[in-house]
Design a protein around this motif. Structure first.
Motif, mmCIF file in Angstrom:
data_model
loop_
_atom_site.group_PDB
_atom_site.id
_atom_site.type_symbol
_atom_site.label_atom_id
_atom_site.label_comp_id
_atom_site.label_asym_id
_atom_site.label_seq_id
_atom_site.Cartn_x
_atom_site.Cartn_y
_atom_site.Cartn_z
ATOM 1 N N PHE A 475 24.057 -65.049 19.173
ATOM 2 C CA PHE A 475 23.570 -65.805 20.334
ATOM 3 C C PHE A 475 24.658 -65.884 21.400
ATOM 4 N N ASN A 476 25.874 -66.220 20.991
ATOM 5 C CA ASN A 476 26.982 -66.324 21.942
ATOM 6 C C ASN A 476 27.277 -64.987 22.600
ATOM 7 N N THR A 477 27.237 -63.917 21.808
ATOM 8 C CA THR A 477 27.485 -62.575 22.349
ATOM 9 C C THR A 477 26.416 -62.194 23.362
ATOM 10 N N PHE A 478 25.163 -62.483 23.027
ATOM 11 C CA PHE A 478 24.038 -62.131 23.900
ATOM 12 C C PHE A 478 24.110 -62.885 25.221
ATOM 13 N N LEU A 479 24.350 -64.193 25.175
ATOM 14 C CA LEU A 479 24.431 -64.974 26.418
ATOM 15 C C LEU A 479 25.627 -64.552 27.259
ATOM 16 N N THR A 480 26.748 -64.267 26.613
ATOM 17 C CA THR A 480 27.928 -63.812 27.351
ATOM 18 C C THR A 480 27.627 -62.517 28.097
ATOM 19 N N LYS A 481 26.884 -61.627 27.464
ATOM 20 C CA LYS A 481 26.499 -60.354 28.083
ATOM 21 C C LYS A 481 25.620 -60.593 29.318
ATOM 22 N N ILE A 482 24.625 -61.468 29.184
ATOM 23 C CA ILE A 482 23.716 -61.747 30.301
ATOM 24 C C ILE A 482 24.485 -62.342 31.476
ATOM 25 N N LEU A 483 25.313 -63.318 31.201
ATOM 26 C CA LEU A 483 26.046 -63.990 32.275
ATOM 27 C C LEU A 483 27.051 -63.059 32.935
ATOM 28 N N SER A 484 27.723 -62.250 32.140
ATOM 29 C CA SER A 484 28.699 -61.310 32.692
ATOM 30 C C SER A 484 28.020 -60.288 33.598
ATOM 31 N N GLU A 485 26.925 -59.718 33.142
ATOM 32 C CA GLU A 485 26.210 -58.722 33.947
ATOM 33 C C GLU A 485 25.597 -59.337 35.199
ATOM 34 N N SER A 486 25.361 -60.654 35.173
ATOM 35 C CA SER A 486 24.767 -61.351 36.326
ATOM 36 C C SER A 486 25.818 -61.874 37.296
ATOM 37 N N GLY A 487 27.083 -61.653 36.983
ATOM 38 C CA GLY A 487 28.156 -62.078 37.877
ATOM 39 C C GLY A 487 28.492 -63.546 37.801
ATOM 40 N N VAL A 488 28.128 -64.208 36.694
ATOM 41 C CA VAL A 488 28.430 -65.628 36.522
ATOM 42 C C VAL A 488 29.813 -65.762 35.892
ATOM 43 N N LYS A 489 30.642 -66.612 36.483
ATOM 44 C CA LYS A 489 32.007 -66.800 35.977
ATOM 45 C C LYS A 489 32.164 -68.203 35.396
ATOM 46 N N THR A 490 33.130 -68.332 34.506
ATOM 47 C CA THR A 490 33.479 -69.640 33.975
ATOM 48 C C THR A 490 34.234 -70.436 35.030
ATOM 49 N N GLU A 491 34.334 -71.744 34.821
ATOM 50 C CA GLU A 491 35.078 -72.605 35.735
ATOM 51 C C GLU A 491 36.549 -72.163 35.786
ATOM 52 N N LEU A 492 37.034 -71.863 36.995
ATOM 53 C CA LEU A 492 38.426 -71.466 37.219
ATOM 54 C C LEU A 492 38.831 -70.303 36.315
ATOM 55 N N ASP A 493 37.823 -69.457 35.960
ATOM 56 C CA ASP A 493 38.034 -68.303 35.072
ATOM 57 C C ASP A 493 38.642 -68.706 33.736
ATOM 58 N N ALA A 494 38.273 -69.876 33.231
ATOM 59 C CA ALA A 494 38.755 -70.326 31.915
ATOM 60 C C ALA A 494 38.393 -69.293 30.862
ATOM 61 N N ASN A 495 39.331 -69.036 29.964
ATOM 62 C CA ASN A 495 39.167 -67.903 29.051
ATOM 63 C C ASN A 495 39.105 -68.299 27.586
ATOM 64 N N LYS A 496 38.793 -69.563 27.271
ATOM 65 C CA LYS A 496 38.833 -69.991 25.880
ATOM 66 C C LYS A 496 37.663 -70.911 25.553
ATOM 67 N N LYS A 497 36.896 -70.549 24.526
ATOM 68 C CA LYS A 497 35.837 -71.422 24.033
ATOM 69 C C LYS A 497 36.441 -72.719 23.495
ATOM 70 N N ASP A 498 35.708 -73.797 23.668
ATOM 71 C CA ASP A 498 36.095 -75.128 23.198
ATOM 72 C C ASP A 498 37.276 -75.719 23.953
ATOM 73 N N VAL A 499 37.678 -75.066 25.048
ATOM 74 C CA VAL A 499 38.563 -75.708 26.023
ATOM 75 C C VAL A 499 37.724 -75.912 27.276
ATOM 76 N N TRP A 500 37.375 -77.158 27.526
ATOM 77 C CA TRP A 500 36.434 -77.475 28.605
ATOM 78 C C TRP A 500 37.205 -77.692 29.898
ATOM 79 N N VAL A 501 36.754 -76.997 30.951
ATOM 80 C CA VAL A 501 37.453 -77.047 32.242
ATOM 81 C C VAL A 501 36.442 -77.316 33.344
#
Length: 561
Positions: A475-501
């Motif tokens: 599930f996590n892999t699939f959603l990450t793929k959809i968001l990445s291909e759609s150009g959605v970025k994490t907050e401030l390009d945070a790069n770690k799960k379970d570190v909330w930014v």
């Protein structure tokens, strides 16, 4: 400020959803319901067509006591939402008339379906917020309550006016709240846009079951640990209050659809909200834990999805023509839709099941068709489970006679080698010019993606949100793929799960960051921002791009300079 209603709900303390305990079937409700129906349907012939009845006059219309024909019961619960909204508007209007200079609002318990929902408690957060000067709620931190409140507020200032972090009962006294406990609960709410807090309550309760708890001070008025924690929290933030009031989260790029009608439909189907809540919560959890900004949107907000790149529609079985038209137009203009099985299969406008799935003619418009549908409980799998669902007597007899061959979950083998688990619903998908992504059977895929106009649809022939309860990796892999291909970025390009930014901006200028380590161990994160940042409580100093080490349970508000 005038807080005109503390946690409005239809029939406290009845919240468990038992059909035989739902309110209200009195003569007054009957008269008002008939009037509400007449205003909605205009004539009895239209109501008969949609409900599948043969009434000759409005006074013959029965108050729905069964969920099995859906549309009449959905109208019945929406009517009770209308009565609650009507009283809320009256209370707000009265304070405005008598004291027009002061702010008027009420505070809700956010509708997260459990326990507050569209069937038993009946308050529509999105609708009532329109009539408040500011919006407020009872809540604590997490991926459900605060996003619901901020989303429903639709741009209005939001407050937490009844924090339950300090709660307890005669059986289980309140916890010892340290400053770090307070930071981990309050600061993420600040990051999501909450502008102030009030404890429930200042002095402890001395009457009944909730004694001797909830107090910010002891029974004799002396300080508790939480007294000093709250004092330190307030004094530390005070020099920045004006700036914090002007700073807001960036516009979210992901929306999760929540519909009152679909919510009531799922209650009709299951007798509870577990399936729908589990599905919605799975997407919320993922986005929250991976620091993706998201909002909830209701049915009316589908008319303007322009701020969003991705729309997630969990278990969207029950739709209206208006909703479908808005979604189709948005996708064709470039939006990305993630939908689960039997999308729009039941038509609110006609009160009937559509002949094809996805419904409303989308099978032809999009060239995506569910060619064979079933339930995961009827699939042939090595292990089978007993059905733990609300079913009518005839279906129960069939299950007693023939049993099941599957279970709640179905494994979908994805092309990338992962396994994506689905739940409950199942369909084989036929879609011309689509990319098949995952299979359960070899003849047709279960997961596909296809370009529609300038946008894209990711169509799942099972409920993957609820399915992620079995295992979240696929599930996590699939959603990450959809968001990445759609150009959605994490907050401030945070790069770690379970570190909330989360960043807070004044126009486009980053003023504050909230960083919280939700991992059970020490962790680290890299962030992209301009300038330097200083933690108000930790004193930690940060620079862009550096590896930030975070102790267990770390949470701080950083000033960006």
């Amino acid at each position: 400020l005038w807080d005109v209603w503390n946690e409005p709900e239809l029939s406290y303390p009845q919240r468990d959803g038992a059909l035989d305990k739902l309110a209200c079937y009195c003569d007054h409700c009957k008269v008002e319901f008939h009037s509400w129906l007449e205003n909605k349907y205009k004539n009895i012939e239209t109501l008969n067509e949609v409900w599948g009845r043969n009434y000759r006059s409005w006074d013959q219309v029965e108050l729905p006591k069964s969920t099995l024909t859906f549309k009449d019961f959905i109208d019945w619960r929406e009517f009770h939402g209308y009565t609650l909204l009507k009283e809320a508007k009256w209370r707000l209007a009265m304070t405005k008339e008598l004291d027009p200079t002061r702010i008027s609002y009420l505070h809700v318990v956010p509708n997260t379906t459990q326990p507050f929902n569209a069937v038993t408690t009946c308050m529509d957060d999105f609708e009532i917020s329109k009539h408040c000067d500011v919006f407020a709620a009872t809540m604590n931190n997490g991926p459900y309550f605060t996003p619901q409140v901020v989303s429903a507020a639709q741009g209005k200032v939001c407050y937490n006016v009844e924090s339950h972090i300090n709660g307890g009962t005669i059986t289980m006294h309140q916890p010892v709240i340290t400053l770090n406990d307070l930071l981990n609960d309050f600061l993420p709410q600040v990051g999501m846009g909450i502008k102030g807090f009030m404890f429930w309550q200042y002095r402890p309760e001395v009457l009944g079951f909730e004694a001797p708890n909830w107090g910010v001070v002891n029974l004799d008025g002396s300080d508790r640990v939480v007294t000093r924690s709250a004092e330190k929290f307030g004094k530390t933030l005070k020099p920045y209050n004006d700036k914090l009031m002007k700073s807001f989260p960036a516009q979210a790029e992901v929306a999760i659809w929540k519909s009152q009608k679909n919510e009531i439909f799922h209650y009709c189907e299951h007798g509870n909200f577990n399936s729908l809540a589990n599905s919605i919560n799975a997407y919320s959890d993922f986005l929250y834990k991976h620091s993706y900004g998201f909002n909830y949107v209701n049915s009316a907000m589908l008319n303007d999805l322009s701020p969003y790149k991705v729309l997630i529609m969990p278990s969207a079985y029950y739709l209206t023509q208006q909703e479908v038209d808005a979604i189709d137009a948005w996708v064709n203009k470039g939006g990305v839709l993630l939908s689960e099985a039997h999308f729009g299969a039941y038509n609110d406008n006609t009160g009937r099941h559509n002949y094809n799935m996805p419904g409303f003619g989308l099978d032809k418009k999009w060239g995506i068709e569910e060619v064979e549908t079933s339930t995961t409980y009827r699939l042939k799998m090595p292990e089978k489970e007993e059905v733990n669902l609300q079913v009518v007597s005839d279906v129960q007899k069939f299950l007693d006679d023939f049993g099941t061959t599957g279970g709640k979950y179905v494994p979908v083998a994805m092309n990338d080698g992962t396994v994506l688990w689905g739940a409950f619903r199942f369909a084989k998908i036929q879609a011309e010019d689509a990319t098949a992504l995952g299979y359960f059977t070899r003849d047709y895929p279960t997961i596909v993606t296809k370009k529609i106009g300038k946008g894209k649809v990711w169509y799942c022939g099972t409920n993957i949100g609820e399915g992620s309860e079995k295992d979240k990796s696929g599930f996590n892999t699939f959603l990450t793929k959809i968001l990445s291909e759609s150009g959605v970025k994490t907050e401030l390009d945070a790069n770690k799960k379970d570190v909330w930014v989360k960043g807070l901006y004044e126009k486009e200028k980053l003023n504050f960051m909230v960083i919280r380590n939700m991992d059970k161990e020490a962790s680290s994160v890299e962030l992209k921002f301009k300038g330097k940042a200083r933690g108000l409580f930790s004193g930690m100093e940060l620079k862009p791009g550096e590896d930030i080490s975070l102790p267990v349970e770390f949470c701080d508000l950083f000033v960006v300079e």
